[in-house]
Design a protein around this motif. Structure first.
Motif, PDB file in Angstrom:
ATOM      1  N   ASN A   1       0.815  -1.215   0.000  1.00  0.00           N
ATOM      2  CA  ASN A   1       0.000   0.000   0.000  1.00  0.00           C
ATOM      3  C   ASN A   1       0.851   1.268   0.000  1.00  0.00           C
ATOM      4  O   ASN A   1       0.333   2.357   0.191  1.00  0.00           O
ATOM      5  N   ASN A   2       2.160   1.119  -0.222  1.00  0.00           N
ATOM      6  CA  ASN A   2       3.050   2.276  -0.286  1.00  0.00           C
ATOM      7  C   ASN A   2       3.033   2.918  -1.661  1.00  0.00           C
ATOM      8  O   ASN A   2       3.609   3.982  -1.844  1.00  0.00           O
ATOM      9  N   GLY A   3       2.413   2.265  -2.623  1.00  0.00           N
ATOM     10  CA  GLY A   3       2.364   2.824  -3.969  1.00  0.00           C
ATOM     11  C   GLY A   3       3.665   2.635  -4.708  1.00  0.00           C
ATOM     12  O   GLY A   3       4.389   1.662  -4.501  1.00  0.00           O
ATOM     13  N   VAL A   4       3.986   3.585  -5.576  1.00  0.00           N
ATOM     14  CA  VAL A   4       5.155   3.470  -6.444  1.00  0.00           C
ATOM     15  C   VAL A   4       6.432   3.743  -5.658  1.00  0.00           C
ATOM     16  O   VAL A   4       6.531   4.743  -4.941  1.00  0.00           O
TER      17      VAL A   4
ATOM     18  N   LYS B   1      12.682   3.406  -2.485  1.00  0.00           N
ATOM     19  CA  LYS B   1      12.443   4.829  -2.226  1.00  0.00           C
ATOM     20  C   LYS B   1      11.046   5.159  -2.735  1.00  0.00           C
ATOM     21  O   LYS B   1      10.810   5.178  -3.948  1.00  0.00           O
ATOM     22  N   PRO B   2      10.073   5.377  -1.815  1.00  0.00           N
ATOM     23  CA  PRO B   2       8.727   5.761  -2.273  1.00  0.00           C
ATOM     24  C   PRO B   2       8.787   7.077  -3.057  1.00  0.00           C
ATOM     25  O   PRO B   2       9.493   7.997  -2.655  1.00  0.00           O
ATOM     26  N   VAL B   3       8.066   7.162  -4.172  1.00  0.00           N
ATOM     27  CA  VAL B   3       8.124   8.374  -4.986  1.00  0.00           C
ATOM     28  C   VAL B   3       7.342   9.532  -4.372  1.00  0.00           C
ATOM     29  O   VAL B   3       7.621  10.682  -4.674  1.00  0.00           O
ATOM     30  N   SER B   4       6.385   9.225  -3.512  1.00  0.00           N
ATOM     31  CA  SER B   4       5.536  10.307  -2.996  1.00  0.00           C
ATOM     32  C   SER B   4       5.852  10.709  -1.562  1.00  0.00           C
ATOM     33  O   SER B   4       5.112  11.488  -0.973  1.00  0.00           O
ATOM     34  N   GLU B   5       6.917  10.162  -0.996  1.00  0.00           N
ATOM     35  CA  GLU B   5       7.278  10.562   0.361  1.00  0.00           C
ATOM     36  C   GLU B   5       8.766  10.336   0.596  1.00  0.00           C
ATOM     37  O   GLU B   5       9.435   9.671  -0.184  1.00  0.00           O
ATOM     38  N   ASN B   6       9.266  10.903   1.673  1.00  0.00           N
ATOM     39  CA  ASN B   6      10.676  10.739   2.021  1.00  0.00           C
ATOM     40  C   ASN B   6      10.879   9.421   2.749  1.00  0.00           C
ATOM     41  O   ASN B   6       9.946   8.852   3.294  1.00  0.00           O
ATOM     42  N   GLY B   7      12.124   8.969   2.777  1.00  0.00           N
ATOM     43  CA  GLY B   7      12.456   7.771   3.513  1.00  0.00           C
ATOM     44  C   GLY B   7      12.824   6.623   2.602  1.00  0.00           C
ATOM     45  O   GLY B   7      12.800   6.742   1.368  1.00  0.00           O
ATOM     46  N   LYS B   8      13.175   5.530   3.221  1.00  0.00           N
ATOM     47  CA  LYS B   8      13.541   4.313   2.500  1.00  0.00           C
ATOM     48  C   LYS B   8      12.834   3.139   3.154  1.00  0.00           C
ATOM     49  O   LYS B   8      12.545   3.160   4.354  1.00  0.00           O
ATOM     50  N   ILE B   9      12.586   2.130   2.363  1.00  0.00           N
ATOM     51  CA  ILE B   9      11.962   0.902   2.849  1.00  0.00           C
ATOM     52  C   ILE B   9      12.917  -0.231   2.514  1.00  0.00           C
ATOM     53  O   ILE B   9      13.389  -0.339   1.376  1.00  0.00           O
ATOM     54  N   PHE B  10      13.200  -1.070   3.507  1.00  0.00           N
ATOM     55  CA  PHE B  10      14.055  -2.233   3.293  1.00  0.00           C
ATOM     56  C   PHE B  10      13.161  -3.472   3.317  1.00  0.00           C
ATOM     57  O   PHE B  10      12.494  -3.729   4.320  1.00  0.00           O
ATOM     58  N   VAL B  11      13.148  -4.202   2.205  1.00  0.00           N
ATOM     59  CA  VAL B  11      12.230  -5.313   2.040  1.00  0.00           C
ATOM     60  C   VAL B  11      13.010  -6.563   1.637  1.00  0.00           C
ATOM     61  O   VAL B  11      13.763  -6.516   0.659  1.00  0.00           O
ATOM     62  N   PRO B  12      12.820  -7.673   2.360  1.00  0.00           N
ATOM     63  CA  PRO B  12      13.475  -8.904   1.915  1.00  0.00           C
ATOM     64  C   PRO B  12      13.058  -9.232   0.481  1.00  0.00           C
ATOM     65  O   PRO B  12      11.894  -9.047   0.104  1.00  0.00           O
ATOM     66  N   VAL B  13      14.014  -9.683  -0.321  1.00  0.00           N
ATOM     67  CA  VAL B  13      13.725 -10.015  -1.718  1.00  0.00           C
ATOM     68  C   VAL B  13      12.624 -11.076  -1.800  1.00  0.00           C
ATOM     69  O   VAL B  13      11.814 -11.059  -2.728  1.00  0.00           O
ATOM     70  N   ASP B  14      12.563 -11.948  -0.805  1.00  0.00           N
ATOM     71  CA  ASP B  14      11.560 -13.022  -0.812  1.00  0.00           C
ATOM     72  C   ASP B  14      10.316 -12.675   0.017  1.00  0.00           C
ATOM     73  O   ASP B  14       9.625 -13.560   0.507  1.00  0.00           O
ATOM     74  N   THR B  15      10.002 -11.394   0.132  1.00  0.00           N
ATOM     75  CA  THR B  15       8.850 -10.960   0.925  1.00  0.00           C
ATOM     76  C   THR B  15       7.538 -11.520   0.379  1.00  0.00           C
ATOM     77  O   THR B  15       7.408 -11.806  -0.816  1.00  0.00           O
ATOM     78  N   SER B  16       6.560 -11.627   1.272  1.00  0.00           N
ATOM     79  CA  SER B  16       5.224 -12.043   0.839  1.00  0.00           C
ATOM     80  C   SER B  16       4.332 -10.831   0.595  1.00  0.00           C
ATOM     81  O   SER B  16       3.190 -10.972   0.153  1.00  0.00           O
ATOM     82  N   VAL B  17       4.851  -9.633   0.862  1.00  0.00           N
ATOM     83  CA  VAL B  17       4.095  -8.402   0.606  1.00  0.00           C
ATOM     84  C   VAL B  17       3.972  -8.229  -0.910  1.00  0.00           C
ATOM     85  O   VAL B  17       4.912  -8.484  -1.662  1.00  0.00           O
ATOM     86  N   PHE B  18       2.812  -7.757  -1.360  1.00  0.00           N
ATOM     87  CA  PHE B  18       2.548  -7.598  -2.789  1.00  0.00           C
ATOM     88  C   PHE B  18       3.548  -6.632  -3.435  1.00  0.00           C
ATOM     89  O   PHE B  18       3.783  -5.541  -2.932  1.00  0.00           O
ATOM     90  N   MET B  19       4.102  -7.064  -4.570  1.00  0.00           N
ATOM     91  CA  MET B  19       4.953  -6.201  -5.400  1.00  0.00           C
ATOM     92  C   MET B  19       4.668  -6.539  -6.865  1.00  0.00           C
ATOM     93  O   MET B  19       4.459  -7.698  -7.212  1.00  0.00           O
ATOM     94  N   ARG B  20       4.667  -5.491  -7.693  1.00  0.00           N
ATOM     95  CA  ARG B  20       4.561  -5.678  -9.143  1.00  0.00           C
ATOM     96  C   ARG B  20       5.242  -4.515  -9.829  1.00  0.00           C
ATOM     97  O   ARG B  20       5.365  -3.419  -9.265  1.00  0.00           O
ATOM     98  N   GLY B  21       5.691  -4.752 -11.060  1.00  0.00           N
ATOM     99  CA  GLY B  21       6.227  -3.658 -11.857  1.00  0.00           C
ATOM    100  C   GLY B  21       5.105  -2.705 -12.227  1.00  0.00           C
ATOM    101  O   GLY B  21       3.931  -3.094 -12.256  1.00  0.00           O
ATOM    102  N   ILE B  22       5.459  -1.452 -12.493  1.00  0.00           N
ATOM    103  CA  ILE B  22       4.417  -0.507 -12.901  1.00  0.00           C
ATOM    104  C   ILE B  22       3.932  -0.873 -14.302  1.00  0.00           C
ATOM    105  O   ILE B  22       4.614  -1.570 -15.051  1.00  0.00           O
ATOM    106  N   ILE B  23       2.756  -0.397 -14.643  1.00  0.00           N
ATOM    107  CA  ILE B  23       2.169  -0.719 -15.948  1.00  0.00           C
ATOM    108  C   ILE B  23       2.897   0.045 -17.052  1.00  0.00           C
ATOM    109  O   ILE B  23       3.677   0.953 -16.781  1.00  0.00           O
ATOM    110  N   THR B  24       2.602  -0.322 -18.292  1.00  0.00           N
ATOM    111  CA  THR B  24       3.265   0.296 -19.438  1.00  0.00           C
ATOM    112  C   THR B  24       2.488   1.512 -19.937  1.00  0.00           C
ATOM    113  O   THR B  24       1.320   1.717 -19.573  1.00  0.00           O
ATOM    114  N   TYR B  25       3.126   2.276 -20.801  1.00  0.00           N
ATOM    115  CA  TYR B  25       2.484   3.431 -21.434  1.00  0.00           C
ATOM    116  C   TYR B  25       1.214   2.987 -22.177  1.00  0.00           C
ATOM    117  O   TYR B  25       0.166   3.634 -22.071  1.00  0.00           O
TER     118      TYR B  25
END
Length: 178
Positions: A12-15, A39-63
């Motif tokens: 739910n952090n967005g892009v 690095k969230p694009v809409s806020e400051n800070g950094k997020i450290f996420v295990p590569v094998d996380t179960s939290v939802f991740m996807r690439g952004i959509i195309t043009y």
């Protein structure tokens, strides 16, 4: 696996932009495990996420996907929710947010926009829950579309409106020709 420089949707952090991949030097963290540094694009800070996380991740959509979604906006059906209870309304909208699909975000926006337009006619305002989810869904769409389109976040809604008007004008001209 994502690469450094990729833009992704993270929970739910967005892009977020992937700024690093590898072990991180933070006390109490497993030094042998690989992490994404986001690095969230809409806020400051950094997020450290295990590569094998179960939290939802996807690439952004195309043009092209953005353009197709914009064409679909006028035909997006209002999501039916007659719920007046704020808690149940929140649960209902959250189900759409949790899909992390742009079409579901646009459905929320379209439905609340219609609700707002009908409310104006009847002299009613949106409830706080509607306003909250309109802000969340619009923010997520604006973040993703702005990156994909290469335009400022504040210009996304104007871009969408102009594209819809242009598409509707084109349809009218095509109908007249035939």
């Amino acid at each position: 696996m994502y690469k450094i420089g990729d833009f992704i949707i993270y929970g739910n952090n967005g892009v977020c932009e992937v700024e690093g991949i590898g072990a991180i030097n933070i006390s109490g963290v497993n030094k042998t495990k690989s992490y994404y540094t986001l690095k969230p694009v809409s806020e400051n800070g950094k997020i450290f996420v295990p590569v094998d996380t179960s939290v939802f991740m996807r690439g952004i959509i195309t043009y092209e996907e953005v353009q197709q979604l914009i064409k679909r906006i006028p035909s997006i059906k209002e999501i039916e929710c007659k719920e007046k209870n704020a808690r149940l309304l929140q649960v209902y909208y959250t189900k759409f947010l949790e899909t992390h699909k742009c079409i579901d975000l646009l459905s929320i926006i379209s439905s609340i926009y219609d609700k707002k337009a009908n409310g104006i006619i009847n002299g009613k305002k949106l409830c706080q829950t509607d306003e909250k989810f309109m802000k969340i869904a619009t923010g997520l769409i604006n973040d993703e579309f702005s990156i994909v389109l290469g335009i400022p976040k504040n210009d996304v809604q104007t871009y969408i409106k102009e594209k819809i008007e242009k598409n509707e004008s084109k349809i009218l001209i095509d109908d007249i020709k035939h």
